[in-house]
Scaffold this active site. Structure first.
Site, PDB file in Angstrom:
ATOM      1  N   ARG A 149      20.911 -17.830  -3.046  1.00 60.95           N
ATOM      2  CA  ARG A 149      20.154 -19.006  -3.477  1.00 60.95           C
ATOM      3  C   ARG A 149      19.209 -19.492  -2.394  1.00 60.95           C
ATOM      4  NH1 ARG A 149      24.422 -23.036  -4.309  1.00 60.95           N
ATOM      5  NH2 ARG A 149      22.929 -24.193  -5.561  1.00 60.95           N
TER       6      ARG A 149
ATOM      7  N   ASN B  84      17.250  -6.935  -6.416  1.00 53.45           N
ATOM      8  CA  ASN B  84      15.980  -6.945  -5.679  1.00 53.45           C
ATOM      9  C   ASN B  84      14.772  -6.804  -6.589  1.00 53.45           C
ATOM     10  OD1 ASN B  84      15.943  -7.358  -2.936  1.00 53.45           O
ATOM     11  ND2 ASN B  84      16.505  -5.258  -2.419  1.00 53.45           N
TER      12      ASN B  84
ATOM     13  N   TYR C  66       0.892  -1.177   0.000  1.00 51.69           N
ATOM     14  CA  TYR C  66       0.000   0.000   0.000  1.00 51.69           C
ATOM     15  C   TYR C  66       0.920   1.215   0.000  1.00 51.69           C
ATOM     16  CZ  TYR C  66      -3.717  -3.255   0.961  1.00 51.69           C
ATOM     17  OH  TYR C  66      -4.608  -4.293   0.861  1.00 51.69           O
ATOM     18  N   ARG C  67       1.489   1.485  -1.167  1.00 54.78           N
ATOM     19  CA  ARG C  67       2.563   2.477  -1.228  1.00 54.78           C
ATOM     20  C   ARG C  67       2.444   3.423  -2.422  1.00 54.78           C
ATOM     21  NH1 ARG C  67       7.580  -1.574  -2.382  1.00 54.78           N
ATOM     22  NH2 ARG C  67       8.797   0.259  -1.877  1.00 54.78           N
TER      23      ARG C  67
ATOM     24  N   ASP D 203      18.693  -8.518   2.345  1.00 55.46           N
ATOM     25  CA  ASP D 203      19.232  -7.212   2.767  1.00 55.46           C
ATOM     26  C   ASP D 203      20.296  -7.403   3.844  1.00 55.46           C
ATOM     27  OD1 ASP D 203      17.235  -6.142   1.115  1.00 55.46           O
ATOM     28  OD2 ASP D 203      15.802  -6.135   2.777  1.00 55.46           O
TER      29      ASP D 203
HETATM   30  O1  KDG Z   1      13.873  -7.013   1.069  1.00 56.07           O
HETATM   31  C1  KDG Z   1      12.795  -6.803   1.926  1.00 56.07           C
HETATM   32  C2  KDG Z   1      11.836  -5.867   1.279  1.00 56.07           C
HETATM   33  O2  KDG Z   1      11.239  -6.520   0.198  1.00 56.07           O
HETATM   34  C3  KDG Z   1      10.766  -5.374   2.205  1.00 56.07           C
HETATM   35  O3  KDG Z   1      11.322  -4.726   3.324  1.00 56.07           O
HETATM   36  C4  KDG Z   1       9.796  -4.454   1.551  1.00 56.07           C
HETATM   37  O4  KDG Z   1      11.215  -2.815   0.586  1.00 56.07           O
HETATM   38  C5  KDG Z   1      10.372  -3.634   0.448  1.00 56.07           C
HETATM   39  C6  KDG Z   1       9.850  -3.935  -0.885  1.00 56.07           C
HETATM   40  O5  KDG Z   1       9.742  -3.005  -1.655  1.00 56.07           O
HETATM   41  O6  KDG Z   1       9.562  -5.093  -1.179  1.00 56.07           O
END
Ligand code: KDG
Length: 319
Positions: free
Chosen positions: A231, A171, A110-111, A262
């Site tokens: 992995r 990520n 919810y961002r 992280d």
């Molecule tokens: O790596 C963890 C993140 O996925 C989590 O804290 C939420 O930052 C975030 C995201 O955008 O997924």
């Protein structure tokens, strides 16, 4: 006079509501509140491990923003470069756990339009970025909004001109963008990074790399000196100086794996600055990643540097 920092990270931090019971969110009755967001997680983890860290981001001037800020401060993360927004709220996400399988976690965001997505390049301080030895950001910040993406490029420029090491974690978050949309942007980040982190699943999705070796080869081709491929439960490997170092995850019962990557990245960066041997660095990074999985929240499982050393030496004293 401003004191130097070892690591500065930039990204969106949010409040995380973590389901206290397994199953589909529609049936979950209670949630735990945590602070999270990939780059804040990384700054907190590195701080626990002993680095002097700072986090750059934008929070709403609201209760959730106060909570995230207080959490960062209580973890000794420097927040002097944090910006507040009066008109938009701090972002929020929920974590569904233990569904469909034990150990599964999924995030629901919810961002949209959140404060964190609105950090502008003009709100960055060049002198702050250049206080660091490493600047770290991730593909999440590149995906969240065009504004935050421009801010990342601007921070990268600042870091480059100050001669600071740049760390980038791909990520990849499918819920934020599609692979076809992300790939060109991610390649641009890879081409400026000195250290790169990538989950093996993301390497398969984005580059069709089916093995860690293939992933390392393609990722390293963009110019990074050090590449780490994670992995999941199987651990991670790190390529540096033409050599490959492998780390094993520890056996833990997984409560919530969110944040493990992280913490793993934070440990690698701590190892680089601490001049740990590379085999020790990747092993400890996997240990810290495993520990994060064993408790709810994205960083709460990260040990102190001393505790981690005790685990490494097998000298943890239980009683
Ligand atoms: O790596 C963890 C993140 O996925 C989590 O804290 C939420 O930052 C975030 C995201 O955008 O997924």
């Amino acid at each position: 006079v401003t004191s130097p920092l070892d690591l500065v990270t930039l990204g969106e931090a949010m409040v995380q509501l973590n389901a206290t019971e397994a199953g589909l969110l529609r049936h979950v009755r209670t949630f735990e509140k945590h602070a999270a967001g990939s780059e804040l997680n990384c700054a907190i983890a590195a701080s626990r491990l002993g680095l002097r860290t700072g986090w750059i981001g934008k929070l709403g001037r609201d209760e959730l923003g106060e909570f995230v800020l207080a959490t960062a401060r209580s973890e000794r993360v420097d927040t002097s470069a944090v910006v507040r927004a009066d008109d938009v709220p701090t972002g929020l996400f929920l974590i569904q756990r233990g569904y469909p399988w034990p150990g599964s976690s999924s995030s629901v965001y919810y961002r949209n339009g959140s404060a964190g997505s609105r950090l502008r390049a003009s709100e960055l301080s060049e002198s702050y970025v250049s206080r660091a030895r490493i600047f770290h950001f991730s593909g999440i910040s590149l995906a969240v909004s065009p504004e935050l993406r421009r801010t990342c490029w601007s921070a990268v420029e600042m870091a480059k001109s100050a001669g600071i090491m740049i760390s980038f974690d791909i990520n990849f978050r499918r819920k934020l963008w599609a692979p076809e949309e992300g790939i060109a942007v991610i390649k641009r980040a890879l081409s400026v990074a000195d250290v790169v982190f990538c989950a093996s699943d993301d390497a398969a999705t984005l580059f069709g790399a089916d093995t860690p070796e293939e992933a390392i080869e393609v990722l390293a081709s963009y110019g990074a000196a050090r590449v780490v491929v994670t992995r999941g439960a199987e651990g991670a490997c790190m390529w540096f100086d033409g050599r490959l170092f492998e780390g094993q995850g520890r056996r833990v019962s997984v409560v919530d794996a969110t944040g493990a990557g992280d913490a793993l990245a934070a440990t690698v960066l701590t190892g680089i600055l601490g001049r740990w041997p590379d085999d020790k660095t990747i092993e400890l990074a996997c240990t810290v990643g495993s520990l994060v999985c064993s408790v709810a929240g994205d960083f709460e499982g990260v040990p102190s540097g001393e505790q981690l050393e005790a685990l490494y030496e097998d000298s943890w004293v239980p009683r």
